[in-house]
Design a protein around this motif. Sequence first.
Motif, PDB file in Angstrom:
ATOM      1  N   ALA A  88       0.816  -1.214   0.000  1.00 46.10           N
ATOM      2  CA  ALA A  88       0.000   0.000   0.000  1.00 46.10           C
ATOM      3  C   ALA A  88       0.847   1.260   0.000  1.00 46.10           C
ATOM      4  O   ALA A  88       0.314   2.371  -0.001  1.00 46.10           O
ATOM      5  N   GLY A  89       2.193   1.108  -0.009  1.00 41.01           N
ATOM      6  CA  GLY A  89       3.062   2.267   0.009  1.00 41.01           C
ATOM      7  C   GLY A  89       3.359   2.786   1.403  1.00 41.01           C
ATOM      8  O   GLY A  89       3.964   3.844   1.561  1.00 41.01           O
ATOM      9  N   GLN A  90       2.917   2.041   2.439  1.00 39.49           N
ATOM     10  CA  GLN A  90       3.212   2.412   3.823  1.00 39.49           C
ATOM     11  C   GLN A  90       4.519   1.744   4.259  1.00 39.49           C
ATOM     12  O   GLN A  90       5.055   0.878   3.578  1.00 39.49           O
ATOM     13  N   TYR A  91       5.003   2.109   5.442  1.00 37.39           N
ATOM     14  CA  TYR A  91       6.173   1.429   5.975  1.00 37.39           C
ATOM     15  C   TYR A  91       5.857  -0.043   6.205  1.00 37.39           C
ATOM     16  O   TYR A  91       4.717  -0.420   6.486  1.00 37.39           O
ATOM     17  N   ALA A  92       6.872  -0.874   6.097  1.00 39.51           N
ATOM     18  CA  ALA A  92       6.687  -2.321   5.991  1.00 39.51           C
ATOM     19  C   ALA A  92       5.983  -2.958   7.185  1.00 39.51           C
ATOM     20  O   ALA A  92       5.268  -3.955   7.029  1.00 39.51           O
ATOM     21  N   TYR A  93       6.151  -2.403   8.391  1.00 44.18           N
ATOM     22  CA  TYR A  93       5.579  -3.057   9.572  1.00 44.18           C
ATOM     23  C   TYR A  93       4.129  -2.648   9.847  1.00 44.18           C
ATOM     24  O   TYR A  93       3.533  -3.142  10.802  1.00 44.18           O
TER      25      TYR A  93
END
Length: 245
Positions: A127-132
């Motif tokens: 989604a383009g967010q940080y991986a965690y």
Amino acid sequence: MPKATVDGAARPPRFDGLTAVFVNATLKRSPEPSNTDGLMRVSTRIMEEHGVGVEVIRAVDREIATGVWPDMTQHGAEVDDWPAILEKVLAADILVLAGPIWLGDNSSVMKRVVERLYGCSGSLNDAGQYAYYGRVAGCVITGNEDGVKHCAMNLLYSLQHLGFTIPPQADAGWIGPAGPGPSYLDPGSGGPENDFTNRNTTFMTYNLMHLAAMLRAAGGVPAYGNRRSEWDAGCAPDQVNPEYR
């Protein structure tokens, strides 16, 4: 939420399909008994009884290279087991960091684990967010001296900063009486029978499972306003563009 049975009694919730990774940052190599493992197993037992798939990793048994990159063999290390551990973390819904207190602080092994988690902080999810994003985290602390809250504060801050979601009361610990004394698993310590510790561990475990189930059902954290990919592309939400003044 618990469902009512025919006679109106509450049925314990199930969390089938959720997975959890527990990283034990004890300084003791297997098969030496670990007090941290003793308390941590209270949480893993509850999770497994409610359908969660659990994997426990004793970090000191692995060759985890020093550094802040996802794979340190690309930066001079001869061996690095961290990429395989990171793959398990990214595949899980829940991460629990468990470790001992030394001189009032987290162990050196724990600090290395957090540093390596940080090495993936620049990666993005689909989604383009940080991986965690979309994963929950908590911590378990043991020792025979003061420091539970300090260690938990450090870990929970670090985990949320990296993108994990922290539920209410996401830490549990045991230290016994103030000052040097018996460890959690020592005969007569009172650790395994301690009501306060068992209550907090149980609350932490259920809060982790509840929030992980909610995030999975929701498809993770909503992506509007927190996409690193959009920000880097110049599409910063709710920021004034000086070119249009």
